[in-house]
Design a protein around this motif. Structure first.
Motif, PDB file in Angstrom:
ATOM      1  N   ARG A  11      -8.228  -8.064   0.723  1.00 22.47           N
ATOM      2  CA  ARG A  11      -8.790  -8.709  -0.640  1.00 22.47           C
ATOM      3  C   ARG A  11      -7.549  -9.365  -1.105  1.00 22.47           C
ATOM      4  NH1 ARG A  11     -10.936  -4.147  -1.870  1.00 22.47           N
ATOM      5  NH2 ARG A  11      -9.198  -3.341  -2.906  1.00 22.47           N
ATOM      6  N   ALA A  12      -6.270  -8.758  -0.966  1.00 25.21           N
ATOM      7  CA  ALA A  12      -5.228  -9.441  -1.415  1.00 25.21           C
ATOM      8  C   ALA A  12      -5.006 -10.691  -0.625  1.00 25.21           C
ATOM      9  CB  ALA A  12      -4.005  -8.600  -1.614  1.00 25.21           C
ATOM     10  N   LEU A  13      -4.922 -10.892   0.513  1.00 19.81           N
ATOM     11  CA  LEU A  13      -4.724 -12.253   1.310  1.00 19.81           C
ATOM     12  C   LEU A  13      -5.773 -13.002   0.971  1.00 19.81           C
ATOM     13  CD1 LEU A  13      -3.958 -10.628   4.552  1.00 19.81           C
ATOM     14  CD2 LEU A  13      -2.175 -11.960   3.088  1.00 19.81           C
ATOM     15  N   GLU A  14      -7.082 -12.665   0.700  1.00 22.14           N
ATOM     16  CA  GLU A  14      -8.129 -13.623   0.448  1.00 22.14           C
ATOM     17  C   GLU A  14      -7.898 -14.219  -0.983  1.00 22.14           C
ATOM     18  OE1 GLU A  14     -13.135 -13.760   0.677  1.00 22.14           O
ATOM     19  OE2 GLU A  14     -12.016 -11.774   1.072  1.00 22.14           O
ATOM     20  N   SER A  15      -7.387 -13.303  -1.904  1.00 19.65           N
ATOM     21  CA  SER A  15      -7.378 -13.811  -3.387  1.00 19.65           C
ATOM     22  C   SER A  15      -6.303 -14.869  -3.526  1.00 19.65           C
ATOM     23  CB  SER A  15      -7.117 -12.695  -4.316  1.00 19.65           C
ATOM     24  OG  SER A  15      -7.942 -11.681  -4.367  1.00 19.65           O
TER      25      SER A  15
ATOM     26  N   LYS B 163      -9.104   2.779   5.891  1.00 22.40           N
ATOM     27  CA  LYS B 163     -10.088   1.477   5.662  1.00 22.40           C
ATOM     28  C   LYS B 163     -10.036   1.107   4.375  1.00 22.40           C
ATOM     29  CE  LYS B 163     -14.987   0.044   5.575  1.00 22.40           C
ATOM     30  NZ  LYS B 163     -16.449   0.753   5.823  1.00 22.40           N
ATOM     31  N   LYS B 164      -9.668   1.885   3.399  1.00 21.11           N
ATOM     32  CA  LYS B 164      -9.367   1.480   2.039  1.00 21.11           C
ATOM     33  C   LYS B 164      -8.014   0.570   1.886  1.00 21.11           C
ATOM     34  CE  LYS B 164      -8.941   3.117  -2.742  1.00 21.11           C
ATOM     35  NZ  LYS B 164      -8.868   4.316  -3.464  1.00 21.11           N
ATOM     36  N   ASP B 165      -7.146   0.990   2.571  1.00 22.66           N
ATOM     37  CA  ASP B 165      -5.750   0.228   2.599  1.00 22.66           C
ATOM     38  C   ASP B 165      -6.288  -1.113   3.409  1.00 22.66           C
ATOM     39  OD1 ASP B 165      -4.340   2.342   1.658  1.00 22.66           O
ATOM     40  OD2 ASP B 165      -4.049   3.108   3.603  1.00 22.66           O
ATOM     41  N   GLU B 166      -6.778  -1.136   4.396  1.00 20.89           N
ATOM     42  CA  GLU B 166      -7.139  -2.395   5.165  1.00 20.89           C
ATOM     43  C   GLU B 166      -8.018  -3.266   4.229  1.00 20.89           C
ATOM     44  OE1 GLU B 166      -6.916  -4.774   8.433  1.00 20.89           O
ATOM     45  OE2 GLU B 166      -5.691  -3.011   8.138  1.00 20.89           O
ATOM     46  N   GLU B 167      -8.886  -2.789   3.484  1.00 21.49           N
ATOM     47  CA  GLU B 167      -9.559  -3.723   2.522  1.00 21.49           C
ATOM     48  C   GLU B 167      -9.047  -4.131   1.486  1.00 21.49           C
ATOM     49  OE1 GLU B 167     -12.699  -0.983   1.431  1.00 21.49           O
ATOM     50  OE2 GLU B 167     -14.055  -1.362   3.196  1.00 21.49           O
TER      51      GLU B 167
ATOM     52  N   ARG C 274       0.720  -1.191  -0.068  1.00 18.91           N
ATOM     53  CA  ARG C 274      -0.125  -0.147   0.076  1.00 18.91           C
ATOM     54  C   ARG C 274       0.833   1.159  -0.163  1.00 18.91           C
ATOM     55  NH1 ARG C 274      -4.167  -0.334  -2.316  1.00 18.91           N
ATOM     56  NH2 ARG C 274      -4.677   1.269  -1.404  1.00 18.91           N
ATOM     57  N   HIS C 275       2.211   1.124   0.183  1.00 18.15           N
ATOM     58  CA  HIS C 275       2.964   2.283  -0.003  1.00 18.15           C
ATOM     59  C   HIS C 275       2.793   3.188  -0.705  1.00 18.15           C
ATOM     60  CE1 HIS C 275       6.500   4.635   1.062  1.00 18.15           C
ATOM     61  NE2 HIS C 275       6.946   4.519  -0.301  1.00 18.15           N
TER      62      HIS C 275
ATOM     63  N   THR D 212       1.985  -7.854  -4.187  1.00 16.63           N
ATOM     64  CA  THR D 212       1.734  -7.001  -5.423  1.00 16.63           C
ATOM     65  C   THR D 212       0.320  -6.717  -5.611  1.00 16.63           C
ATOM     66  OG1 THR D 212       1.571  -9.243  -6.795  1.00 16.63           O
ATOM     67  CG2 THR D 212       3.639  -8.454  -6.352  1.00 16.63           C
ATOM     68  N   LEU D 213      -0.722  -7.641  -5.083  1.00 18.49           N
ATOM     69  CA  LEU D 213      -2.146  -7.450  -5.358  1.00 18.49           C
ATOM     70  C   LEU D 213      -2.399  -6.200  -4.628  1.00 18.49           C
ATOM     71  CD1 LEU D 213      -3.462 -11.077  -5.736  1.00 18.49           C
ATOM     72  CD2 LEU D 213      -3.157  -9.367  -7.462  1.00 18.49           C
ATOM     73  N   ALA D 214      -2.014  -6.187  -3.183  1.00 21.69           N
ATOM     74  CA  ALA D 214      -2.473  -4.952  -2.428  1.00 21.69           C
ATOM     75  C   ALA D 214      -1.852  -3.751  -2.974  1.00 21.69           C
ATOM     76  CB  ALA D 214      -1.569  -5.186  -1.080  1.00 21.69           C
ATOM     77  N   GLN D 215      -0.860  -3.820  -3.891  1.00 19.67           N
ATOM     78  CA  GLN D 215      -0.572  -2.729  -4.702  1.00 19.67           C
ATOM     79  C   GLN D 215      -1.688  -2.020  -5.624  1.00 19.67           C
ATOM     80  OE1 GLN D 215       3.602  -2.970  -5.742  1.00 19.67           O
ATOM     81  NE2 GLN D 215       3.585  -1.610  -7.249  1.00 19.67           N
ATOM     82  N   ASP D 216      -2.424  -2.903  -5.880  1.00 21.06           N
ATOM     83  CA  ASP D 216      -3.703  -2.635  -6.706  1.00 21.06           C
ATOM     84  C   ASP D 216      -3.219  -2.096  -8.083  1.00 21.06           C
ATOM     85  OD1 ASP D 216      -6.438  -2.373  -7.239  1.00 21.06           O
ATOM     86  OD2 ASP D 216      -6.533  -0.580  -6.115  1.00 21.06           O
ATOM     87  N   THR D 217      -2.603  -2.660  -8.798  1.00 12.25           N
ATOM     88  CA  THR D 217      -2.162  -2.248 -10.056  1.00 12.25           C
ATOM     89  C   THR D 217      -2.841  -3.148 -11.142  1.00 12.25           C
ATOM     90  OG1 THR D 217      -0.345  -3.877 -10.264  1.00 12.25           O
ATOM     91  CG2 THR D 217       0.007  -1.664  -9.220  1.00 12.25           C
ATOM     92  N   ASP D 218      -2.967  -2.703 -12.247  1.00 12.74           N
ATOM     93  CA  ASP D 218      -3.392  -3.365 -13.324  1.00 12.74           C
ATOM     94  C   ASP D 218      -2.239  -4.516 -14.027  1.00 12.74           C
ATOM     95  OD1 ASP D 218      -5.799  -2.397 -13.725  1.00 12.74           O
ATOM     96  OD2 ASP D 218      -5.301  -0.816 -15.228  1.00 12.74           O
ATOM     97  N   ILE D 219      -1.092  -4.132 -13.959  1.00 16.90           N
ATOM     98  CA  ILE D 219      -0.096  -4.840 -14.668  1.00 16.90           C
ATOM     99  C   ILE D 219       1.079  -5.535 -13.326  1.00 16.90           C
ATOM    100  CG2 ILE D 219       1.929  -4.692 -16.039  1.00 16.90           C
ATOM    101  CD1 ILE D 219       0.741  -2.358 -17.592  1.00 16.90           C
TER     102      ILE D 219
END
Length: 266
Positions: free
Chosen positions: A122-126, A114-118, A102-103, A153-160
């Motif tokens: 979400r990344a851990l669940e995926s 809350k958005k960071d936590e979600e 999330r950095h 990498t998923l928590a970073q919330d990127t398309d690529i």
């Protein structure tokens, strides 16, 4: 969806040129796999696409903008990379590791939200790692550890997402587990995934698009069923083989000649 490409790209270390005047465009929303012999420049090319290696010539473009003119944080909001065999500090928990993703979305004055936590959950669940979030990363199995890093990498919330040999040092079961996970992320979330793989048959099974690298350039690229041929394997890997069809997935399967012994092509 973000786009990634390179034009007239030349890469190397010191006086040694590894990639010479290469053009490439990564298909959006697909899985692209780089293949080629040892030392051909697959990982070097991947690293340059993440701006971890400065080109000697040419440029890498993210959404049509030269990456060397972009801020690191802006790049990190669009593109994530998982290097080969990453190492975490001793005792760091899975949750603490994934939080680092999330950095790019935070600042010195912005508190954990809350958005960071979600995003972390979400990344851990995926990756099916939520139940292991309090475990130390260095206490996990190889497959679990790799899923923890993919969670980051998923928590970073990127398309690529770029991955350099994500199945290295994993046994067959965990290799399939990781590649299935990445395939599902592409299918369900639409991530553009680019990775380096050594196993040609796994590359053919999971990739939509394969890029074969040889002699500092792209030897061939396209759908696995279009480019994986005996000629390509002979030219790129110096190995004679037969190409058959995977009875389950219908993808190309490379069968080396010589009852398991590699026979160098003439």
């Amino acid at each position: 969806m973000n786009s990634l490409s390179a034009k007239n790209l030349t890469l190397g270390y010191g006086e040694t040129i590894i990639i010479d005047n290469l053009d490439i465009e990564i298909p959006k929303g697909e899985i692209t796999v780089f293949i080629g012999g040892n030392g051909c420049g697959k990982s070097t090319l991947l690293r340059s696409l993440a701006r971890l290696l400065k080109p000697k010539g040419g440029t890498v473009l993210l959404d049509g903008v030269e990456m060397n003119k972009m801020k690191t944080k802006d790049i990190a909001k669009k593109l994530a990379i998982l290097p080969q065999s990453p190492v975490s500090p001793e005792g760091l928990t899975v949750y603490e590791l994934v939080k680092q993703g999330r950095h790019p979305h935070r600042s010195f004055i912005k508190n954990w939200s809350k958005k960071d936590e979600e995003a972390v959950n979400r990344a851990l669940e995926s990756t099916n790692m939520l139940h292991l979030k309090d475990r130390a990363v260095d206490s996990l199995s190889g497959g679990q550890r790799q899923r923890a890093w993919i969670s980051l990498t998923l928590a970073q919330d990127t398309d690529i997402i770029l991955l350099d040999e994500p199945t290295t040092y994993l046994d067959m079961t965990h290799q399939i587990e990781i590649l299935d996970l990445l395939f599902d992320l592409n299918e369900q979330k639409g991530h553009t995934i680019v990775m380096v793989l050594h196993d040609l048959n796994l590359a053919a099974r999971y990739a939509h698009h394969i890029v074969a690298v040889k002699d500092k350039r792209i030897y061939a690229q396209g759908k696995p069923e279009d480019i994986i041929t005996c000629e390509l394997v002979s030219d790129v890997f110096q190995m004679k083989c037969n190409i058959s069809c995977d009875p389950i997935f219908g993808t190309p399967v490379c069968v080396p000649h010589g009852k398991g012994r590699l026979i160098l092509a003439n």
